[in-house]
Design an enzyme around this catalytic site. Structure first.
Site, PDB file in Angstrom:
ATOM      1  N   LYS A 142      50.490  -5.567 -48.638  1.00 52.69           N
ATOM      2  CA  LYS A 142      49.881  -5.899 -47.323  1.00 52.69           C
ATOM      3  C   LYS A 142      49.313  -4.779 -46.583  1.00 52.69           C
ATOM      4  O   LYS A 142      48.209  -4.663 -45.974  1.00 52.69           O
ATOM      5  CB  LYS A 142      51.019  -6.722 -46.641  1.00 52.69           C
ATOM      6  CG  LYS A 142      51.316  -8.050 -46.796  1.00 52.69           C
ATOM      7  CD  LYS A 142      52.642  -8.534 -46.120  1.00 52.69           C
ATOM      8  CE  LYS A 142      53.016  -9.758 -46.797  1.00 52.69           C
ATOM      9  NZ  LYS A 142      54.392 -10.255 -46.368  1.00 52.69           N
ATOM     10  N   THR A 154      56.416 -14.200 -49.346  1.00 54.54           N
ATOM     11  CA  THR A 154      55.687 -14.009 -50.570  1.00 54.54           C
ATOM     12  C   THR A 154      56.402 -14.843 -51.781  1.00 54.54           C
ATOM     13  O   THR A 154      57.734 -14.891 -51.618  1.00 54.54           O
ATOM     14  CB  THR A 154      55.832 -12.607 -51.009  1.00 54.54           C
ATOM     15  OG1 THR A 154      55.239 -11.550 -50.219  1.00 54.54           O
ATOM     16  CG2 THR A 154      55.122 -12.343 -52.233  1.00 54.54           C
ATOM     17  N   LEU A 208      60.780  -9.118 -52.587  1.00 51.59           N
ATOM     18  CA  LEU A 208      59.682 -10.081 -52.130  1.00 51.59           C
ATOM     19  C   LEU A 208      59.769 -10.205 -50.814  1.00 51.59           C
ATOM     20  O   LEU A 208      60.815 -10.670 -50.494  1.00 51.59           O
ATOM     21  CB  LEU A 208      59.119 -11.177 -53.185  1.00 51.59           C
ATOM     22  CG  LEU A 208      59.012 -10.873 -54.578  1.00 51.59           C
ATOM     23  CD1 LEU A 208      58.761 -12.144 -55.384  1.00 51.59           C
ATOM     24  CD2 LEU A 208      57.588 -10.068 -54.655  1.00 51.59           C
ATOM     25  N   ASP A 209      58.832  -9.937 -50.053  1.00 53.71           N
ATOM     26  CA  ASP A 209      58.995 -10.569 -48.768  1.00 53.71           C
ATOM     27  C   ASP A 209      59.209 -11.996 -48.649  1.00 53.71           C
ATOM     28  O   ASP A 209      58.883 -12.731 -49.420  1.00 53.71           O
ATOM     29  CB  ASP A 209      57.624 -10.175 -48.121  1.00 53.71           C
ATOM     30  CG  ASP A 209      56.967  -8.799 -47.895  1.00 53.71           C
ATOM     31  OD1 ASP A 209      58.125  -7.969 -48.066  1.00 53.71           O
ATOM     32  OD2 ASP A 209      55.914  -8.482 -47.745  1.00 53.71           O
ATOM     33  N   LYS A 210      59.812 -12.420 -47.448  1.00 54.47           N
ATOM     34  CA  LYS A 210      60.185 -13.630 -46.992  1.00 54.47           C
ATOM     35  C   LYS A 210      58.935 -14.560 -47.324  1.00 54.47           C
ATOM     36  O   LYS A 210      59.078 -15.844 -47.936  1.00 54.47           O
ATOM     37  CB  LYS A 210      60.541 -13.823 -45.676  1.00 54.47           C
ATOM     38  CG  LYS A 210      61.396 -15.045 -45.173  1.00 54.47           C
ATOM     39  CD  LYS A 210      61.803 -15.066 -43.968  1.00 54.47           C
ATOM     40  CE  LYS A 210      62.416 -16.529 -43.236  1.00 54.47           C
ATOM     41  NZ  LYS A 210      62.720 -16.410 -41.928  1.00 54.47           N
TER      42      LYS A 210
END
Ligand code: URA
Length: 253
Positions: free
Chosen positions: A207, A118, A114-116
């Site tokens: 995104k 998210t 997961l992105d930082k």
């Protein structure tokens, strides 16, 4: 190192290896514990820390505490923003930094990323085979996200996602399912809360899918992955072991 994930095997292991795998004692500490008569196997103090035992069949106690052996650990984390989905990082805290030492001893790693910025459901395990199966692009494990999007998301976007959109690198996405939860205004601008289920996991996929239809994700949270749901009892940064039902559902999916 491992047998097939999930198979119970009558495998014998050295006692010192078992204790070090569980993060209870290093090999040299085990030797000392054994010498001091503090390690009991099947009711008897042992004399050799290299003794081979089947940890699934024997009882092991250290200082009167019974030791629960398992080869793998499976953790369901509610990832907060600001930590990276990695086991180590030069600059940022990682999801592994959120775990207690007893779990870090298993050397778990995040299954996917997961992105930082998210939040939400992230599985961590040291079971490489299960992780590989869940991440395999051929397996199409559905992942559902909740997002706050800048812009008025509408059915046209839903149709576009169903048909597949072209990302900035030319990649054509697989059909995805969009649910519009509500439209609202914030600081004079149209926003939409949505749920999106995707069957793949390309870099920044959610995104970039919204960018492909001219909108911007401003908040993102994963709420499910295959049969696993984010547990509402877990606050951000909290985690728990998977239940045996969750693990069976993952393995049998
Ligand atoms: N899609 C994204 O854009 N970011 C995530 O963290 C997960 C899916």
């Amino acid at each position: 190192m491992s047998n097939q994930s999930g198979n119970k095997s009558a495998k014998k292991l050295r006692v010192d290896k078992i204790l070090s795998h569980l993060g209870i004692a290093t090999r040299s500490e085990s030797k000392k514990l054994v010498k001091q008569g503090r390690v009991i196997v099947d009711g008897n103090p042992i004399k050799d820390s290299g003794l081979q035992v089947d940890p699934e069949a024997s009882t092991i106690e250290v200082d009167g505490q019974s030791v629960r052996y398992r080869e793998f650990v499976y953790l369901l984390l509610n990832k907060p923003q600001g930590v990276v989905s990695a086991t180590e990082d030069k600059w940022d805290r990682t999801v592994v930094d959120l775990l207690d030492a007893e779990y870090v001893a298993f050397e778990p790693f995040p299954v996917g990323r997961l992105d930082k910025d998210t939040e939400g459901l992230l599985l961590l395990t040291n079971d490489g085979q299960l992780a590989h199966e869940l991440l395999s692009p051929r397996k199409h494990v559905p992942k559902t996200y909740e997002a706050k999007v800048l812009g008025a998301v509408d059915e046209t976007d839903g149709e576009a996602f169903k048909a597949g959109v072209t990302l900035d690198d030319g990649y054509e996405t697989m059909p995805a399912e969009l649910e519009i939860v509500r439209h609202f205004e914030e600081e004079g601008e149209a926003h939409t809360d949505i749920r999106l289920t995707i069957m793949e996991g390309k870099f920044h996929q959610v995104k970039r899918m919204f960018e492909a239809v001219g909108k911007k994700v401003v908040f993102l949270k994963r709420i499910s992955m295959g049969p696993l749901q984010l547990d509402p009892a877990l606050s951000l940064g909290e985690y728990r072991e998977l239940t045996s039902e969750e693990l069976d559902a993952l393995r049998n999916r």
